[in-house]
Motif scaffolding. Sequence first.
Motif, PDB file in Angstrom:
ATOM      1  N   GLU A  24      32.236 -48.469   4.723  1.00 38.31           N
ATOM      2  CA  GLU A  24      31.395 -49.028   5.781  1.00 38.31           C
ATOM      3  C   GLU A  24      32.084 -48.942   7.138  1.00 38.31           C
ATOM      4  O   GLU A  24      31.445 -48.614   8.145  1.00 38.31           O
ATOM      5  N   LYS A  25      33.368 -49.197   7.164  1.00 39.62           N
ATOM      6  CA  LYS A  25      34.118 -49.086   8.418  1.00 39.62           C
ATOM      7  C   LYS A  25      34.144 -47.644   8.913  1.00 39.62           C
ATOM      8  O   LYS A  25      33.943 -47.383  10.098  1.00 39.62           O
ATOM      9  N   CYS A  26      34.383 -46.720   8.012  1.00 44.92           N
ATOM     10  CA  CYS A  26      34.401 -45.299   8.391  1.00 44.92           C
ATOM     11  C   CYS A  26      33.021 -44.841   8.858  1.00 44.92           C
ATOM     12  O   CYS A  26      32.917 -44.055   9.811  1.00 44.92           O
ATOM     13  N   LEU A  27      31.984 -45.327   8.226  1.00 41.10           N
ATOM     14  CA  LEU A  27      30.631 -44.987   8.643  1.00 41.10           C
ATOM     15  C   LEU A  27      30.380 -45.478  10.067  1.00 41.10           C
ATOM     16  O   LEU A  27      29.830 -44.747  10.898  1.00 41.10           O
ATOM     17  N   TYR A  28      30.801 -46.682  10.367  1.00 43.87           N
ATOM     18  CA  TYR A  28      30.637 -47.216  11.719  1.00 43.87           C
ATOM     19  C   TYR A  28      31.382 -46.344  12.732  1.00 43.87           C
ATOM     20  O   TYR A  28      30.862 -46.046  13.810  1.00 43.87           O
ATOM     21  N   ILE A  29      32.558 -45.903  12.368  1.00 44.16           N
ATOM     22  CA  ILE A  29      33.344 -45.051  13.268  1.00 44.16           C
ATOM     23  C   ILE A  29      32.634 -43.714  13.488  1.00 44.16           C
ATOM     24  O   ILE A  29      32.556 -43.219  14.622  1.00 44.16           O
ATOM     25  N   VAL A  30      32.100 -43.122  12.434  1.00 46.52           N
ATOM     26  CA  VAL A  30      31.372 -41.853  12.562  1.00 46.52           C
ATOM     27  C   VAL A  30      30.150 -42.038  13.461  1.00 46.52           C
ATOM     28  O   VAL A  30      29.896 -41.216  14.352  1.00 46.52           O
ATOM     29  N   LEU A  31      29.407 -43.112  13.262  1.00 47.70           N
ATOM     30  CA  LEU A  31      28.238 -43.369  14.098  1.00 47.70           C
ATOM     31  C   LEU A  31      28.632 -43.612  15.556  1.00 47.70           C
ATOM     32  O   LEU A  31      27.965 -43.126  16.473  1.00 47.70           O
ATOM     33  N   THR A  32      29.712 -44.343  15.757  1.00 49.15           N
ATOM     34  CA  THR A  32      30.188 -44.606  17.112  1.00 49.15           C
ATOM     35  C   THR A  32      30.559 -43.302  17.822  1.00 49.15           C
ATOM     36  O   THR A  32      30.282 -43.120  19.004  1.00 49.15           O
ATOM     37  N   ARG A  62      23.325 -48.178   1.372  1.00 48.93           N
ATOM     38  CA  ARG A  62      23.948 -49.488   1.137  1.00 48.93           C
ATOM     39  C   ARG A  62      24.925 -49.831   2.263  1.00 48.93           C
ATOM     40  O   ARG A  62      24.943 -50.959   2.773  1.00 48.93           O
ATOM     41  N   ALA A  63      25.718 -48.850   2.692  1.00 48.91           N
ATOM     42  CA  ALA A  63      26.681 -49.077   3.770  1.00 48.91           C
ATOM     43  C   ALA A  63      25.954 -49.352   5.093  1.00 48.91           C
ATOM     44  O   ALA A  63      26.336 -50.264   5.838  1.00 48.91           O
ATOM     45  N   LEU A  64      24.898 -48.596   5.378  1.00 47.63           N
ATOM     46  CA  LEU A  64      24.114 -48.828   6.593  1.00 47.63           C
ATOM     47  C   LEU A  64      23.486 -50.222   6.560  1.00 47.63           C
ATOM     48  O   LEU A  64      23.489 -50.943   7.570  1.00 47.63           O
ATOM     49  N   ASP A  65      22.981 -50.592   5.411  1.00 48.73           N
ATOM     50  CA  ASP A  65      22.333 -51.886   5.247  1.00 48.73           C
ATOM     51  C   ASP A  65      23.313 -53.023   5.527  1.00 48.73           C
ATOM     52  O   ASP A  65      22.982 -53.991   6.213  1.00 48.73           O
ATOM     53  N   ARG A  66      24.513 -52.907   5.014  1.00 45.67           N
ATOM     54  CA  ARG A  66      25.520 -53.958   5.227  1.00 45.67           C
ATOM     55  C   ARG A  66      25.977 -54.001   6.688  1.00 45.67           C
ATOM     56  O   ARG A  66      26.191 -55.084   7.239  1.00 45.67           O
ATOM     57  N   LEU A  67      26.101 -52.831   7.327  1.00 46.96           N
ATOM     58  CA  LEU A  67      26.464 -52.817   8.747  1.00 46.96           C
ATOM     59  C   LEU A  67      25.374 -53.488   9.580  1.00 46.96           C
ATOM     60  O   LEU A  67      25.667 -54.180  10.555  1.00 46.96           O
ATOM     61  N   GLN A  68      24.134 -53.296   9.190  1.00 46.52           N
ATOM     62  CA  GLN A  68      23.032 -53.964   9.885  1.00 46.52           C
ATOM     63  C   GLN A  68      23.063 -55.460   9.606  1.00 46.52           C
ATOM     64  O   GLN A  68      22.903 -56.273  10.512  1.00 46.52           O
ATOM     65  N   PHE A  69      23.299 -55.832   8.364  1.00 46.79           N
ATOM     66  CA  PHE A  69      23.342 -57.242   7.971  1.00 46.79           C
ATOM     67  C   PHE A  69      24.399 -58.008   8.770  1.00 46.79           C
ATOM     68  O   PHE A  69      24.185 -59.143   9.174  1.00 46.79           O
ATOM     69  N   PHE A  70      25.547 -57.376   9.025  1.00 45.26           N
ATOM     70  CA  PHE A  70      26.624 -58.027   9.769  1.00 45.26           C
ATOM     71  C   PHE A  70      26.508 -57.828  11.275  1.00 45.26           C
ATOM     72  O   PHE A  70      27.381 -58.248  12.036  1.00 45.26           O
ATOM     73  N   GLY A  71      25.436 -57.180  11.729  1.00 42.17           N
ATOM     74  CA  GLY A  71      25.155 -57.090  13.157  1.00 42.17           C
ATOM     75  C   GLY A  71      25.898 -56.022  13.922  1.00 42.17           C
ATOM     76  O   GLY A  71      25.970 -56.081  15.145  1.00 42.17           O
ATOM     77  N   TYR A  72      26.446 -55.039  13.238  1.00 44.69           N
ATOM     78  CA  TYR A  72      27.147 -53.955  13.939  1.00 44.69           C
ATOM     79  C   TYR A  72      26.172 -52.895  14.452  1.00 44.69           C
ATOM     80  O   TYR A  72      26.338 -52.376  15.549  1.00 44.69           O
ATOM     81  N   ILE A  73      25.185 -52.559  13.645  1.00 43.96           N
ATOM     82  CA  ILE A  73      24.224 -51.518  14.015  1.00 43.96           C
ATOM     83  C   ILE A  73      22.826 -51.917  13.553  1.00 43.96           C
ATOM     84  O   ILE A  73      22.666 -52.856  12.773  1.00 43.96           O
ATOM     85  N   THR A  74      21.857 -51.205  14.046  1.00 40.60           N
ATOM     86  CA  THR A  74      20.508 -51.247  13.498  1.00 40.60           C
ATOM     87  C   THR A  74      19.913 -49.878  13.756  1.00 40.60           C
ATOM     88  O   THR A  74      20.556 -49.033  14.388  1.00 40.60           O
ATOM     89  N   TRP A  75      18.708 -49.618  13.253  1.00 36.41           N
ATOM     90  CA  TRP A  75      18.134 -48.293  13.453  1.00 36.41           C
ATOM     91  C   TRP A  75      16.628 -48.375  13.560  1.00 36.41           C
ATOM     92  O   TRP A  75      16.001 -49.356  13.179  1.00 36.41           O
ATOM     93  N   LYS A  76      16.093 -47.315  14.107  1.00 39.48           N
ATOM     94  CA  LYS A  76      14.653 -47.176  14.225  1.00 39.48           C
ATOM     95  C   LYS A  76      14.266 -45.887  13.528  1.00 39.48           C
ATOM     96  O   LYS A  76      14.865 -44.840  13.777  1.00 39.48           O
ATOM     97  N   ASN A  77      13.271 -45.979  12.648  1.00 44.26           N
ATOM     98  CA  ASN A  77      12.775 -44.798  11.959  1.00 44.26           C
ATOM     99  C   ASN A  77      11.939 -43.993  12.947  1.00 44.26           C
ATOM    100  O   ASN A  77      11.009 -44.517  13.547  1.00 44.26           O
ATOM    101  N   ARG A  78      12.265 -42.710  13.114  1.00 43.32           N
ATOM    102  CA  ARG A  78      11.572 -41.880  14.094  1.00 43.32           C
ATOM    103  C   ARG A  78      10.403 -41.112  13.496  1.00 43.32           C
ATOM    104  O   ARG A  78       9.754 -40.346  14.184  1.00 43.32           O
ATOM    105  N   GLY A  79      10.105 -41.315  12.227  1.00 48.91           N
ATOM    106  CA  GLY A  79       8.965 -40.666  11.614  1.00 48.91           C
ATOM    107  C   GLY A  79       9.353 -39.813  10.429  1.00 48.91           C
ATOM    108  O   GLY A  79      10.528 -39.592  10.139  1.00 48.91           O
ATOM    109  N   LEU A  80       8.339 -39.316   9.755  1.00 51.89           N
ATOM    110  CA  LEU A  80       8.519 -38.511   8.558  1.00 51.89           C
ATOM    111  C   LEU A  80       9.280 -37.230   8.883  1.00 51.89           C
ATOM    112  O   LEU A  80       9.001 -36.568   9.876  1.00 51.89           O
ATOM    113  N   ALA A  81      10.252 -36.890   8.067  1.00 52.47           N
ATOM    114  CA  ALA A  81      11.072 -35.677   8.195  1.00 52.47           C
ATOM    115  C   ALA A  81      11.930 -35.680   9.457  1.00 52.47           C
ATOM    116  O   ALA A  81      12.351 -34.625   9.932  1.00 52.47           O
TER     117      ALA A  81
END
Length: 135
Positions: A24-32, A62-81
């Motif tokens: 989860e930490k590495c994922l946050y770093i990649v997204l950052t 699961r990692a994205l979900d936990r990062l969102q749960f702890f308030g580090y990130i969130t996301w918006k679905n931009r549509g199908l595909a």
Amino acid sequence: MSSNEPFLKVPNSLIDNEVLTPTEKCLYIVLTRLRTAKRGCVPSYTYIKRKLKIKDNRTVLRALDRLQFFGYITWKNRGLAKTNKYYFRDEPEFQSILQDNLKLRKIMSLKQQQIKQQRIRDKFVNKVGIKLVNN
């Protein structure tokens, strides 16, 4: 490593967080790292899996979900595909998108509970022949 090589600042709160897993930490770093891209932070699951050497989409989710749960990130679905667009807590639209996602999560959770209850009912009531008595 050359002195001109770009670097990334990582918040101490992320490093010191004892609840998040290393993935989860590495994922946050990649997204950052992708925040400054022209289109914003919009990596695909395939890209994330390749960067983190993960095989399953569920691990990423699961990692994205936990990062969102702890308030580090969130996301918006931009549509199908299309890939999701990720937002960080210091961005102005973060709070409203997070609230929308949490409402959606609650709705989806209730739907999942209803589906689970219906499956149990189908399994035990319909197949075994038990008759329900409604009050």
